[in-house]
Design a protein around this motif. Structure first.
Motif, short mmCIF file in Angstrom:
data_model
loop_
_atom_site.label_atom_id
_atom_site.label_comp_id
_atom_site.label_asym_id
_atom_site.label_seq_id
_atom_site.Cartn_x
_atom_site.Cartn_y
_atom_site.Cartn_z
N GLY A 45 0.96 -1.12 -0.10
CA GLY A 45 0.06 -0.07 0.04
C GLY A 45 1.01 1.32 -0.06
N ALA A 46 1.97 1.40 0.61
CA ALA A 46 2.78 2.39 0.76
C ALA A 46 3.55 2.66 -0.69
N LEU A 47 3.28 2.00 -1.73
CA LEU A 47 3.66 2.37 -3.25
C LEU A 47 2.82 2.86 -3.96
N ARG A 48 1.55 2.78 -3.58
CA ARG A 48 0.29 3.30 -4.26
C ARG A 48 0.40 4.92 -4.10
N ASN A 49 0.13 5.63 -5.44
CA ASN A 49 -0.13 7.04 -5.33
C ASN A 49 1.20 7.82 -5.17
N VAL A 50 2.44 7.05 -5.57
CA VAL A 50 3.61 7.88 -5.37
C VAL A 50 4.02 8.31 -6.75
N ALA A 51 4.67 9.44 -6.55
CA ALA A 51 5.14 10.39 -7.73
C ALA A 51 6.41 9.77 -8.14
N TRP A 52 6.51 9.26 -9.35
CA TRP A 52 7.98 8.68 -9.78
C TRP A 52 8.33 9.14 -11.03
N THR A 53 9.56 9.42 -11.39
CA THR A 53 10.17 9.70 -12.71
C THR A 53 11.33 8.83 -12.96
N PRO A 54 11.17 8.15 -14.28
CA PRO A 54 12.10 7.33 -14.54
C PRO A 54 13.59 7.90 -14.27
N ILE A 73 12.75 0.21 -12.31
CA ILE A 73 12.70 0.08 -13.70
C ILE A 73 11.31 0.59 -13.90
N ASP A 74 10.56 0.35 -13.25
CA ASP A 74 9.08 1.08 -13.50
C ASP A 74 8.51 1.23 -12.12
N TRP A 75 7.22 1.74 -12.12
CA TRP A 75 6.46 1.81 -11.12
C TRP A 75 5.16 1.97 -11.13
N ASP A 76 4.35 1.08 -10.59
CA ASP A 76 2.80 0.83 -11.13
C ASP A 76 2.36 1.75 -9.63
N ALA A 77 1.82 2.85 -9.64
CA ALA A 77 1.34 3.67 -8.77
C ALA A 77 -0.13 3.19 -8.42
N THR A 78 -0.96 2.67 -9.24
CA THR A 78 -2.06 2.24 -9.09
C THR A 78 -2.37 1.04 -8.27
N ASN A 79 -1.42 0.10 -8.56
CA ASN A 79 -1.27 -1.33 -7.78
C ASN A 79 -0.36 -1.15 -6.82
N GLY A 80 0.48 -0.31 -6.75
CA GLY A 80 1.55 -0.24 -5.66
C GLY A 80 2.56 -1.20 -5.79
N ARG A 81 3.40 -1.29 -7.09
CA ARG A 81 4.47 -2.00 -7.21
C ARG A 81 5.58 -1.36 -8.09
N THR A 82 6.65 -2.05 -7.79
CA THR A 82 7.72 -1.46 -8.59
C THR A 82 8.83 -2.70 -8.68
#
Length: 234
Positions: A45-54, A73-82
């Motif tokens: 949950g702490a990885l959701r709605n996170v602002a990330w730039t490559p 490598i990537d960041w799925d802010a909707t599902n909370g994954r990186t």
């Protein structure tokens, strides 16, 4: 009333800092790529709605103020994954952590935070680096047309990563021979943005070549990830 000892105070201070400034995640998957790499998927949950730039970084905490830096490598802010790519090199803390890592393990880290960021619309980009730079290559390739010169020790393991991550336009060079390859890439596109990463001494060598040959026409970023005999670089 007992007075806390110095180790107790340090432990409490570390716990407070982690609570205030870190994110907690769970290891969802650990995928070996060859003998020298692990592709680690983190979620929570702490990885959701996170602002990330490559090009942003995160710093994984191993306890006792020991940490190592990785490029998502990537960041799925909707599902909370990186996902992060870990290079297994020597008997370093990051290597020991990644070798022992299993799905379900906890992971605490700072970030994501700014590290290497391209200008909006930057393209093409020429990246110099080594095995420690492949995660960054995968991230930046989502934003720009990327050409990479990668100094390597074991070609087979790096080729496996390139294939697994779908990286294109990556040239391999033996350790210490990257400057000549960079010159060839930049002569073909002298206005490309330049990103120099990896070993500090290799970055210095390429920088000298750029100045001597007048090839640094585009915007340039430098980020040393490691140096022989030193720790704490990111």
């Amino acid at each position: 009333m007992d007075t806390p000892t110095s180790p107790q105070r340090a432990g409490r201070f570390e716990s407070a800092l982690q609570k205030w400034f870190t994110r907690s995640a769970q290891v969802l998957a650990v995928e070996p790529i060859g003998d020298s790499f692990r592709l680690v998927t983190l979620g929570g949950g702490a990885l959701r709605n996170v602002a990330w730039t490559p090009g942003d970084k995160l710093q994984v905490q191993f306890g006792g103020w020991v940490q190592r830096t990785y490029t998502p490598i990537d960041w799925d802010a909707t599902n909370g994954r990186t996902r992060i790519l870990v290079y297994l090199h020597g008997d370093a803390p990051g290597t020991r952590w990644a070798r022992a890592l299993r799905a379900g393990d906890p992971c605490v880290f700072f970030g994501p935070r700014r590290s290497v960021r391209l200008a909006p619309g930057a393209s093409p980009v020429v990246l110099f680096g080594d095995e420690t730079s492949l995660g960054l290559a995968a991230a930046l390739s989502r934003q720009a047309t990327l050409h990479m010169l990668c100094e390597v020790t074991a070609r087979a393991d790096v080729l496996a990563v390139i294939a697994h991550l779908g990286l294109e336009h990556v040239r391999l060079a033996a350790r210490g021979e990257g400057a000549a390859g960079m010159a060839a890439l930049l002569q073909a596109d002298p206005m490309a943005d330049i990103v120099l990463t990896g070993q500090a001494s290799a970055i210095q060598q390429v920088t000298r070549m750029l100045r001597e040959q007048g090839l640094a026409s585009g915007q340039r970023h430098s980020k040393a990830y490691w140096a022989a005999g030193k720790t704490g670089l990111d």
